[in-house]
Design a protein around this motif. Structure first.
Motif, PDB file in Angstrom:
ATOM      1  N   MET A   1      -0.595 -10.768  12.983  1.00 16.08           N
ATOM      2  CA  MET A   1      -1.962 -10.988  13.515  1.00 16.08           C
ATOM      3  C   MET A   1      -1.883 -11.676  14.890  1.00 16.08           C
ATOM      4  N   ARG A  56     -14.617 -14.686  19.863  1.00 15.52           N
ATOM      5  CA  ARG A  56     -13.650 -13.603  19.695  1.00 15.52           C
ATOM      6  C   ARG A  56     -14.240 -12.235  20.073  1.00 15.52           C
TER       7      ARG A  56
ATOM      8  N   ALA C 156     -15.186 -14.915   7.697  1.00 12.39           N
ATOM      9  CA  ALA C 156     -14.005 -14.219   8.222  1.00 12.39           C
ATOM     10  C   ALA C 156     -13.654 -14.688   9.637  1.00 12.39           C
ATOM     11  N   PRO C 160      -9.600 -16.366   9.405  1.00 15.78           N
ATOM     12  CA  PRO C 160      -9.118 -14.985   9.403  1.00 15.78           C
ATOM     13  C   PRO C 160      -8.271 -14.605   8.182  1.00 15.78           C
ATOM     14  N   ILE C 163     -10.239 -12.306   5.959  1.00 15.12           N
ATOM     15  CA  ILE C 163     -10.756 -11.131   6.654  1.00 15.12           C
ATOM     16  C   ILE C 163     -11.051  -9.959   5.717  1.00 15.12           C
ATOM     17  N   ILE C 165     -12.808  -9.777   3.317  1.00 14.20           N
ATOM     18  CA  ILE C 165     -14.209  -9.699   2.882  1.00 14.20           C
ATOM     19  C   ILE C 165     -15.035  -8.786   3.789  1.00 14.20           C
TER      20      ILE C 165
ATOM     21  N   GLY D  90      -9.329  -6.299  11.352  1.00 18.92           N
ATOM     22  CA  GLY D  90     -10.714  -6.356  10.881  1.00 18.92           C
ATOM     23  C   GLY D  90     -11.668  -7.157  11.747  1.00 18.92           C
ATOM     24  N   LEU D  91     -11.160  -8.093  12.527  1.00 18.97           N
ATOM     25  CA  LEU D  91     -12.052  -8.902  13.355  1.00 18.97           C
ATOM     26  C   LEU D  91     -12.281  -8.296  14.738  1.00 18.97           C
ATOM     27  N   LYS D 119     -17.510   1.278   3.857  1.00 24.90           N
ATOM     28  CA  LYS D 119     -16.999   0.413   2.788  1.00 24.90           C
ATOM     29  C   LYS D 119     -16.343   1.235   1.666  1.00 24.90           C
TER      30      LYS D 119
END
Lengths: 168, 168, 168, 168
Positions: A1, A56, C156, C160, C163, C165, D90-91, D119
């Protein structure tokens, strides 16, 4: 990450590399000032710009948009995307989408300032838009407008006495 | 189920009842014109405004926003919503949200014009904003800006030679 | 100007008045949990729900949406808006717009959860949707889905390691 | 200026090149079907998918998103963007932003389906997501979900008897 620190540092460095100082953005915010907020300082604007750049989502928009601008300059994009970006084609719209995704983070009160800056192109936006040589700033100008509009929204949310910056 | 015809007729009648003629909106579109589109006519602007008003989403935003404006005038809203609407409080933001939902229907190229109209308040927007007597146009002014910006976007998408209306 | 305290208190009280406890929303967040976050607690979900409810934009969406729901129940809206709201007409869309304006505050990573909750209607959403008697929750169910999705996004972004979720 | 024909042809060809047939997307739409629309055919779904793909905004999202996916595969993106895309972090969120810009063109009624498809990942979305070898579909999967959700919205707007596809 990817670490948060790396993302923050790279996104800030990219702005500077592309000719945008945080002070330039703070001056855009100050430019939104009007007679109703006579005592707004560039330092306060700068503080809000810096806070926006901590998000972010903003960092991700910056690294993506500037990457596309640079790849367009280096002739490394497929057609017709390259031509769309190098000519900053008005019907493209993905640049405005990235800008809006930044503005949305501070609610809807920033839409007006985002559109106004994009239309009137003051200060650094004008300089980015002048397209010296091979430079391509199709994404960057929208991102910078969005950061400035977001900083104004943030200021108004945190200090409602400064609300005139978003609705006058 | 509400018929499409009823929704269209009610939404158009509400605009007129609240003092907004379609020609007023067409003139806002013309106001976005600039030296790059010297031959834009008000008739062409009006045609695009009418097309925007055919969309169900636009009609729903109109009937919802104007209902809230009218209920605020009639003192039929709970507090603090009533005070927020009658004072057109800048941090409210739901009015801009409804406007943006209209602009989005024609893609992102309309954001700039939406924000610009909302900030500079030309023509009918200025008149709506002057708040004569007990009138409340908190939602209506954003909706009208959005319809005008959407009409400009539609024109540019349908006739790319008129693209300057969205990005100059 | 409406005080921040008043807006917060009224918006929270309205949720409770309409049958939505914060714990119900926290359970929706927990419902998004999956095998990748085995140790997520309802307390942590609740903490994130409470933080989302501190945002002025969320409070404004709550007081506006619930006001419209209540006016529809009390037969105080004009036609066709009243019928659209009491029948929760699927093409209306303004309810989803208000929900999206909440989700956007935490970036785009919440869209997936927002749509998923709205489609699968777990827990409190199902109960709101069952329309006992004259109750109208056209706006409320979308707002509650949006608050839950936003709480998951916030979690999230802040941690992180959780994440999954938002993207599993 | 890029011709409309070129943009349409390139964007369609890119979908096929990346393993997505229009029929795959039509089947996603059909997948949203439920007991309330028993007679929905894949042909009708396909017709709506094709109409969505005629929109310039959709074509621009496709050529931009797939370009980024391909550049990530070819190791031609700077860090940390490359790692973010190849790991479909994911972010990141810019992929969802592009998807949402497509869905918005058909109003807010598509948000629910967009989130639900993203989803639950049925059909082609699952296949794109399985990341065989070096393939990167970070943007493509969101774009395909958005096209399918938009096709469902378009169907409901054009034929309100099929409204259950967007709100059941």
């Amino acid at each position: 990450m990817i670490s948060d620190l790396e993302l923050r540092q790279v996104s800030h460095a990219l702005l500077v590399e592309r000719g945008v100082q945080l002070l330039d953005i703070a001056e855009l915010v100050l430019n939104l000032q009007n007679k109703y907020i006579p005592n707004l300082s560039v330092a306060e604007c700068l503080e809000n710009v810096q806070a926006v750049l901590e998000k972010r989502e903003v960092q991700n928009a910056i690294i993506t948009g500037i990457e596309l601008d640079k790849l367009a300059e280096q002739d490394m994009l497929s057609q017709p995307l390259r031509e769309i970006l190098t000519s900053d084609q008005g019907l493209y719209g993905i640049d405005e989408i990235l800008g809006l995704s930044i503005v949305n983070l501070y609610g809807s009160i920033g839409f007006t300032n985002y559109g106004y800056l994009d239309k009137t192109k003051p200060g650094i936006i004008k300089r980015l838009d002048s397209k010296v040589g091979q430079s391509c700033h199709t994404f960057l100008d929208d991102i910078v407008c969005a950061i400035a509009a977001s900083a104004a929204s943030r200021m108004a949310h945190n200090d409602p006495s400064k609300i005139a910056i978003v609705n006058q």
